[in-house]
Scaffold this motif. Sequence first.
Motif, mmCIF file in Angstrom:
data_model
loop_
_atom_site.group_PDB
_atom_site.id
_atom_site.type_symbol
_atom_site.label_atom_id
_atom_site.label_comp_id
_atom_site.label_asym_id
_atom_site.label_seq_id
_atom_site.Cartn_x
_atom_site.Cartn_y
_atom_site.Cartn_z
ATOM 1 N N GLU A 132 38.571 20.372 -6.001
ATOM 2 C CA GLU A 132 39.693 20.415 -5.049
ATOM 3 C C GLU A 132 39.362 19.649 -3.764
ATOM 4 O O GLU A 132 40.240 19.379 -2.963
ATOM 5 C CB GLU A 132 40.036 21.866 -4.697
ATOM 6 N N ALA A 133 38.066 19.342 -3.588
ATOM 7 C CA ALA A 133 37.604 18.838 -2.295
ATOM 8 C C ALA A 133 37.489 17.319 -2.231
ATOM 9 O O ALA A 133 37.145 16.770 -1.193
ATOM 10 C CB ALA A 133 36.241 19.465 -1.974
ATOM 11 N N LEU A 134 37.812 16.645 -3.319
ATOM 12 C CA LEU A 134 37.626 15.187 -3.347
ATOM 13 C C LEU A 134 38.436 14.483 -2.255
ATOM 14 O O LEU A 134 39.631 14.730 -2.108
ATOM 15 C CB LEU A 134 38.053 14.660 -4.721
ATOM 16 N N GLY A 135 37.791 13.615 -1.514
ATOM 17 C CA GLY A 135 38.486 12.777 -0.532
ATOM 18 C C GLY A 135 38.595 11.381 -1.119
ATOM 19 O O GLY A 135 37.613 10.829 -1.617
ATOM 20 N N ILE A 136 39.794 10.812 -1.085
ATOM 21 C CA ILE A 136 39.985 9.514 -1.738
ATOM 22 C C ILE A 136 39.791 8.386 -0.727
ATOM 23 O O ILE A 136 40.696 8.066 0.035
ATOM 24 C CB ILE A 136 41.381 9.435 -2.401
ATOM 25 N N ASN A 137 38.611 7.790 -0.738
ATOM 26 C CA ASN A 137 38.327 6.712 0.205
ATOM 27 C C ASN A 137 38.372 5.343 -0.460
ATOM 28 O O ASN A 137 38.644 4.356 0.197
ATOM 29 C CB ASN A 137 36.940 6.904 0.821
ATOM 30 N N ASP A 138 38.074 5.293 -1.755
ATOM 31 C CA ASP A 138 38.045 3.997 -2.440
ATOM 32 C C ASP A 138 38.636 4.134 -3.838
ATOM 33 O O ASP A 138 39.083 5.215 -4.232
ATOM 34 C CB ASP A 138 36.608 3.449 -2.484
ATOM 35 N N ARG A 139 38.639 3.030 -4.567
ATOM 36 C CA ARG A 139 39.303 3.018 -5.873
ATOM 37 C C ARG A 139 38.571 3.874 -6.906
ATOM 38 O O ARG A 139 39.189 4.345 -7.857
ATOM 39 C CB ARG A 139 39.401 1.586 -6.397
ATOM 40 N N LEU A 140 37.267 4.059 -6.706
ATOM 41 C CA LEU A 140 36.545 4.923 -7.646
ATOM 42 C C LEU A 140 36.989 6.366 -7.480
ATOM 43 O O LEU A 140 37.232 7.074 -8.460
ATOM 44 C CB LEU A 140 35.026 4.802 -7.430
ATOM 45 N N ALA A 141 37.121 6.795 -6.219
ATOM 46 C CA ALA A 141 37.584 8.163 -5.962
ATOM 47 C C ALA A 141 39.037 8.328 -6.410
ATOM 48 O O ALA A 141 39.437 9.398 -6.877
ATOM 49 C CB ALA A 141 37.436 8.487 -4.478
ATOM 50 N N LEU A 142 39.808 7.243 -6.286
ATOM 51 C CA LEU A 142 41.203 7.281 -6.735
ATOM 52 C C LEU A 142 41.269 7.564 -8.244
ATOM 53 O O LEU A 142 42.035 8.422 -8.717
ATOM 54 C CB LEU A 142 41.867 5.941 -6.423
ATOM 55 N N ALA A 198 40.308 11.117 -8.897
ATOM 56 C CA ALA A 198 41.401 12.048 -8.565
ATOM 57 C C ALA A 198 42.413 12.097 -9.708
ATOM 58 O O ALA A 198 42.883 13.175 -10.088
ATOM 59 C CB ALA A 198 42.086 11.619 -7.271
ATOM 60 N N GLU A 199 42.709 10.939 -10.268
ATOM 61 C CA GLU A 199 43.647 10.893 -11.396
ATOM 62 C C GLU A 199 43.088 11.645 -12.589
ATOM 63 O O GLU A 199 43.811 12.374 -13.270
ATOM 64 C CB GLU A 199 43.902 9.439 -11.827
ATOM 65 N N ARG A 200 41.797 11.469 -12.805
ATOM 66 C CA ARG A 200 41.156 12.135 -13.942
ATOM 67 C C ARG A 200 41.240 13.660 -13.783
ATOM 68 O O ARG A 200 41.580 14.378 -14.719
ATOM 69 C CB ARG A 200 39.692 11.684 -14.031
ATOM 70 N N ILE A 201 40.972 14.124 -12.560
ATOM 71 C CA ILE A 201 40.978 15.569 -12.303
ATOM 72 C C ILE A 201 42.404 16.131 -12.445
ATOM 73 O O ILE A 201 42.645 17.128 -13.126
ATOM 74 C CB ILE A 201 40.418 15.871 -10.889
ATOM 75 N N LEU A 202 43.345 15.447 -11.808
ATOM 76 C CA LEU A 202 44.733 15.920 -11.822
ATOM 77 C C LEU A 202 45.285 15.918 -13.248
ATOM 78 O O LEU A 202 45.935 16.868 -13.697
ATOM 79 C CB LEU A 202 45.568 15.004 -10.925
ATOM 80 N N SER A 203 44.983 14.850 -13.967
ATOM 81 C CA SER A 203 45.445 14.709 -15.326
ATOM 82 C C SER A 203 44.880 15.827 -16.212
ATOM 83 O O SER A 203 45.605 16.429 -17.014
ATOM 84 C CB SER A 203 44.981 13.347 -15.828
ATOM 85 N N GLY A 204 43.622 16.130 -16.025
ATOM 86 C CA GLY A 204 42.962 17.198 -16.786
ATOM 87 C C GLY A 204 43.613 18.545 -16.520
ATOM 88 O O GLY A 204 43.851 19.338 -17.436
ATOM 89 N N ARG A 205 43.942 18.782 -15.247
ATOM 90 C CA ARG A 205 44.601 20.048 -14.901
ATOM 91 C C ARG A 205 45.962 20.167 -15.566
ATOM 92 O O ARG A 205 46.334 21.224 -16.077
ATOM 93 C CB ARG A 205 44.846 20.098 -13.394
ATOM 94 N N THR A 235 42.758 11.326 -23.797
ATOM 95 C CA THR A 235 43.420 10.014 -23.831
ATOM 96 C C THR A 235 44.916 10.121 -23.500
ATOM 97 O O THR A 235 45.628 9.123 -23.531
ATOM 98 C CB THR A 235 43.286 9.365 -25.227
ATOM 99 N N ILE A 236 45.394 11.328 -23.207
ATOM 100 C CA ILE A 236 46.829 11.539 -22.986
ATOM 101 C C ILE A 236 47.088 11.776 -21.502
ATOM 102 O O ILE A 236 46.339 12.488 -20.842
ATOM 103 C CB ILE A 236 47.321 12.747 -23.808
ATOM 104 N N THR A 237 48.140 11.159 -20.988
ATOM 105 C CA THR A 237 48.501 11.368 -19.588
ATOM 106 C C THR A 237 49.890 11.980 -19.507
ATOM 107 O O THR A 237 50.832 11.456 -20.100
ATOM 108 C CB THR A 237 48.519 10.015 -18.837
ATOM 109 N N ILE A 238 49.998 13.072 -18.782
ATOM 110 C CA ILE A 238 51.300 13.691 -18.533
ATOM 111 C C ILE A 238 51.407 13.827 -17.022
ATOM 112 O O ILE A 238 50.551 14.448 -16.406
ATOM 113 C CB ILE A 238 51.381 15.087 -19.197
ATOM 114 N N ASP A 239 52.411 13.231 -16.411
ATOM 115 C CA ASP A 239 52.451 13.272 -14.946
ATOM 116 C C ASP A 239 53.029 14.605 -14.458
ATOM 117 O O ASP A 239 53.545 15.400 -15.246
ATOM 118 C CB ASP A 239 53.234 12.078 -14.380
#
Length: 464
Positions: free
Chosen positions: A227-237, A240-247, A264-268
Amino acid sequence: MAATEPHILILAAGMGTRMKSTISKVLHPVLYRPMLHHLLDVASKLPHASLNVVVGENREQVAEACAEYKALNYVDQPSPRGTGHAVLCAREALQKKGGTVLVLNGDVILMRPETLSAFVESHAAKGAVGSLVSAQFKDPRGYGRILRDGAGRPLAIREEKDCSETERQVSEINVGVYLFDTDALFESLERVQTGNKQKEYYLTDVIEILISRAESVNAFMIADPTEALGINDRLALAEAERILSGRLRAYWMREGVSLQVPETITIDSRSRLSRDVQIEGNCRVVNSSIESGVYIEAGCRIENSTIRAGVHLKEGCYLEDSDVGPNSTLGPYLHLRPGTRLEAGVKLGNFVEVKNSHIGKDSKASHLSYIGDAEVGADVNIGCGFVTCNYDGTNKHRTVIEDGVFVGSDSQTVAPLTIGKGAYVASGTTLTRDVPPGALAIARLKQTNKEGFVARLKSRKKKD
Ligand code: UD1
Ligand code: CA
């Protein structure tokens, strides 16, 4: 003001230099939506007195991208001189309102609403003047560290660049989420100096100042560091997508959706799925609604669409802004473009493209067709290789195919025209005008067979 209803202040005016982009950092998409939308959604779910966003030269960009959030109050930070300065810019907007203020870094978007609620409650329960959220990171690089005294009480937040070697070993980090008594916050901010490595006004210095004034400061450690990730660069971006997608995947699986090779599946976050939906690998579902019992084979992409109950999407379908009626079967390898509306039981096969068209119940186009700007009735059978010629170079024209029509393979309709109810169109026909109901339309050269032609040709070639 009730202690549980803070003003919310989101800091979003930074340059986002580490993204190396012309797009404002907080507008970079995370799972198909601007980063800031995710945070605004979470903030909107918390009880709050007002919702404020600090913006800088990105003001226009942000206001345009967030137009759907009506109750936002924008605060200008004329130049980005640090997080402390950003908050100070909101002084006029907030101080006269009193109460408490929840400050959120605009690039920390994965905090769950329930975690933030618990944080707000703990601030009130502890009777704190200032509270901060912290987390334990295996790799704390890049984050401010929480310094505590021998008894475990928080002392200060130290930015990594200003840390001593020992301080850098601390693995408890500052998440970038704070709650303050508004008056105490602005009084302390007045005392913040820029004597640090980055020559900035750090909001984090407020903690040390409050402690020096013997005010009570509460450090609230969260259990889940994702929950604590700060998005400073494209790697963190990407992270963040990986974490959110997993949730989101975990959420839908718990709700009764089967996902094969889920990673391999993405649901927004805007999509809604019903029970007994089954999705194979490498599929994307974006801002769409999938009703119960839908089966989606591998490699499909579904955007802004509604898929009704019992539909079967075979491999490799791409659907945009479409509505697919119940029990329809589509694909493999098909493209529904914006404005497609299919009734129940429609069957469209491989390499069929449909755009801005309505297709009636139980109609079929099983192979290789383009259907654009058409009104197709019920029980229509369209053969292989049919094309609506809908565009004359300037305008688009409509094709109407009434109920029960049979269209033979390799036919074209040069729109505008209507094929009347129950009519037949012979294979290889190019229609240029209307066909009356029940008629057979045929428009092709009569076949002539020249007997013995090949032998005569070959013997002539031999003589030459
Ligand atoms: C900040 C914290 C750090 C913490 C980390 C968590 C400070 C000094 N440091 O560092 O302790 O571990 O977040 O992710 O606060 N912003 C403005 N105006 C400015 C500068 C920044 O609005 O003048 C906004 C940015 O748009 C961003 C947020 O504030 O959304 C945080 O700024 P950023 O530069 O990312 O801070 P960090 O270096 O990550
Ligand atoms: Ca940051």
